[in-house]
Design a protein around this motif. Structure first.
Motif, PDB file in Angstrom:
ATOM      1  N   ALA A  46       8.731  -2.019   8.701  1.00  0.00           N
ATOM      2  CA  ALA A  46       7.551  -2.658   8.119  1.00  0.00           C
ATOM      3  C   ALA A  46       7.327  -2.167   6.689  1.00  0.00           C
ATOM      4  O   ALA A  46       6.978  -2.949   5.798  1.00  0.00           O
ATOM      5  CB  ALA A  46       6.318  -2.387   8.978  1.00  0.00           C
ATOM      6  N   GLU A  47       7.518  -0.849   6.476  1.00  0.00           N
ATOM      7  CA  GLU A  47       7.367  -0.290   5.134  1.00  0.00           C
ATOM      8  C   GLU A  47       8.407  -0.861   4.181  1.00  0.00           C
ATOM      9  O   GLU A  47       8.101  -1.176   3.030  1.00  0.00           O
ATOM     10  CB  GLU A  47       7.496   1.237   5.204  1.00  0.00           C
ATOM     11  CG  GLU A  47       7.366   1.946   3.869  1.00  0.00           C
ATOM     12  CD  GLU A  47       5.973   1.856   3.279  1.00  0.00           C
ATOM     13  OE1 GLU A  47       5.829   2.093   2.063  1.00  0.00           O
ATOM     14  OE2 GLU A  47       5.016   1.561   4.030  1.00  0.00           O
ATOM     15  N   ASP A  69       7.310  -4.412   3.274  1.00  0.00           N
ATOM     16  CA  ASP A  69       6.172  -4.397   2.347  1.00  0.00           C
ATOM     17  C   ASP A  69       6.606  -3.973   0.952  1.00  0.00           C
ATOM     18  O   ASP A  69       6.150  -4.523  -0.054  1.00  0.00           O
ATOM     19  CB  ASP A  69       5.086  -3.445   2.859  1.00  0.00           C
ATOM     20  CG  ASP A  69       4.346  -3.988   4.073  1.00  0.00           C
ATOM     21  OD1 ASP A  69       4.456  -5.205   4.330  1.00  0.00           O
ATOM     22  OD2 ASP A  69       3.679  -3.204   4.767  1.00  0.00           O
ATOM     23  N   TRP A  70       7.491  -2.983   0.879  1.00  0.00           N
ATOM     24  CA  TRP A  70       7.992  -2.479  -0.391  1.00  0.00           C
ATOM     25  C   TRP A  70       8.752  -3.573  -1.137  1.00  0.00           C
ATOM     26  O   TRP A  70       8.581  -3.777  -2.334  1.00  0.00           O
ATOM     27  CB  TRP A  70       8.904  -1.283  -0.136  1.00  0.00           C
ATOM     28  CG  TRP A  70       8.800  -0.174  -1.125  1.00  0.00           C
ATOM     29  CD1 TRP A  70       8.401  -0.259  -2.427  1.00  0.00           C
ATOM     30  CD2 TRP A  70       9.114   1.206  -0.895  1.00  0.00           C
ATOM     31  NE1 TRP A  70       8.449   0.979  -3.024  1.00  0.00           N
ATOM     32  CE2 TRP A  70       8.881   1.889  -2.106  1.00  0.00           C
ATOM     33  CE3 TRP A  70       9.579   1.912   0.208  1.00  0.00           C
ATOM     34  CZ2 TRP A  70       9.104   3.261  -2.245  1.00  0.00           C
ATOM     35  CZ3 TRP A  70       9.794   3.270   0.078  1.00  0.00           C
ATOM     36  CH2 TRP A  70       9.558   3.936  -1.136  1.00  0.00           C
ATOM     37  N   LYS A 111       8.441  -6.818  -0.758  1.00  0.00           N
ATOM     38  CA  LYS A 111       7.495  -7.846  -1.196  1.00  0.00           C
ATOM     39  C   LYS A 111       6.803  -7.437  -2.491  1.00  0.00           C
ATOM     40  O   LYS A 111       6.639  -8.242  -3.406  1.00  0.00           O
ATOM     41  CB  LYS A 111       6.450  -8.097  -0.103  1.00  0.00           C
ATOM     42  CG  LYS A 111       6.967  -8.840   1.109  1.00  0.00           C
ATOM     43  CD  LYS A 111       5.854  -9.035   2.125  1.00  0.00           C
ATOM     44  CE  LYS A 111       6.326  -9.803   3.343  1.00  0.00           C
ATOM     45  NZ  LYS A 111       5.239  -9.983   4.344  1.00  0.00           N
ATOM     46  N   GLU A 112       6.388  -6.189  -2.545  1.00  0.00           N
ATOM     47  CA  GLU A 112       5.694  -5.684  -3.730  1.00  0.00           C
ATOM     48  C   GLU A 112       6.594  -5.726  -4.962  1.00  0.00           C
ATOM     49  O   GLU A 112       6.191  -6.175  -6.035  1.00  0.00           O
ATOM     50  CB  GLU A 112       5.219  -4.258  -3.472  1.00  0.00           C
ATOM     51  CG  GLU A 112       4.541  -3.606  -4.672  1.00  0.00           C
ATOM     52  CD  GLU A 112       4.168  -2.164  -4.413  1.00  0.00           C
ATOM     53  OE1 GLU A 112       4.065  -1.392  -5.387  1.00  0.00           O
ATOM     54  OE2 GLU A 112       3.997  -1.791  -3.233  1.00  0.00           O
TER      55      GLU A 112
END
Length: 209
Positions: free
Chosen positions: A77-78, A81-82, A84-85
Motif C-alpha cells: 500500500a505504501e 501511495d508513493w 501515485k504521489e
C-alpha cells in the motif's frame, strides 16, 4: 532508498544482498538516490515499520547469516501511495545546471559559450548512451519497464535543443542585453539598469528578514 527496496521485493522475497544486485541490475541507481552503505539500515527500518517482514534466516558455511524478506500488505500500500504521489505532484527540483544559469552573468559571454558547448557535447554523449541502453534491453524487456529511459531521452533532447538555441543567440549577438553583459566584463562597470534593479530589490524585500 526505501522506495527502491519496496519496488524490488514486490516481485519476490529477497535477502538484502539480492535486493542490491537486483537494483543494480535494473539500473535503479539512475532513478533513485541510493546510498549502498545504508542498505541494511533502511531494510531494518522498513521491517521495523511493518512494510517488509522476515520470512526466514539461513547461513551457508562461514558466510554471514542472511535474512530473507517479503513485502507486507502495508508495504504494498505504501509503495502504491508513493508511486501515485511521485507521478501526480509537480515539485520544483534543484538542478546544478539551473543554479549555474542563474549566475552565468559573472562570466564573460565567450566563456559561457565555451562552457555550454562542453555541456552540450556531454549531453549528446548521454543521449547516445541512453538510447543504446534502451535498444539493448527493448527486445526482451517490456516498454513499461523502460519508460523512464524514454523520459530521460525526451528531457535530454529538450535540453540539447534549448542549449543550441542559447549558444546561437550568444554567439550570433542576438541575446538581449548581450552588449551590456560584454561591456561589463571588458570594463568592470556594472550596467546602470542592473544597479538600479538591485537597489529596487533591496528596497522592496529589505536586507533582513
Amino acid at each position: 532508498m526505501g522506495l527502491a527496496i519496496l519496488s524490488s521485493v514486490v516481485f519476490r522475497q529477497m535477502h538484502p544482498y539480492e535486493m542490491a544486485n537486483t537494483l543494480r541490475g535494473w539500473g535503479k541507481d539512475r532513478d533513485f538516490q541510493i546510498k549502498w552503505g545504508s542498505l541494511y539500515t533502511v531494510v531494518r527500518n522498513l521491517a521495523k515499520h511493518g512494510l517488509i517482514a522476515e520470512v526466514e534466516s539461513s547461513r551457508e558455511g562461514r558466510r554471514p547469516e542472511r535474512t530473507v524478506y517479503r513485502i507486507t500488505d502495508e508495504g504494498r500500500a505504501e509503495l502504491v501511495d508513493w508511486a501515485k504521489e511521485l507521478l501526480s505532484e509537480a515539485e520544483p527540483e534543484t538542478s546544478r545546471f539551473r543554479a549555474g544559469l542563474s549566475v552565468m552573468a559573472v562570466l564573460g559571454p565567450d566563456e559561457v559559450v565555451t562552457l555550454l558547448q562542453q555541456r552540450l557535447a556531454a549531453v549528446e554523449r548521454e543521449i547516445a548512451e541512453t538510447e543504446a541502453t534502451r535498444q539493448l534491453h527493448a527486445p526482451r524487456v517490456p516498454r513499461l519497464f523502460l519508460i523512464e529511459l524514454e523520459y530521460d531521452l525526451a528531457m535530454l533532447a529538450a535540453e540539447r535543443a534549448w542549449m543550441r538555441s542559447l549558444i546561437g543567440e550568444i554567439a550570433g549577438g542576438t541575446l538581449p542585453g548581450l552588449d551590456e553583459w560584454r561591456h561589463h566584463h571588458e570594463t568592470g562597470e556594472m550596467p546602470a539598469d542592473m544597479v538600479e534593479l538591485a537597489e529596487e530589490s533591496v528596497e522592496t524585500y529589505g536586507t533582513e528578514k
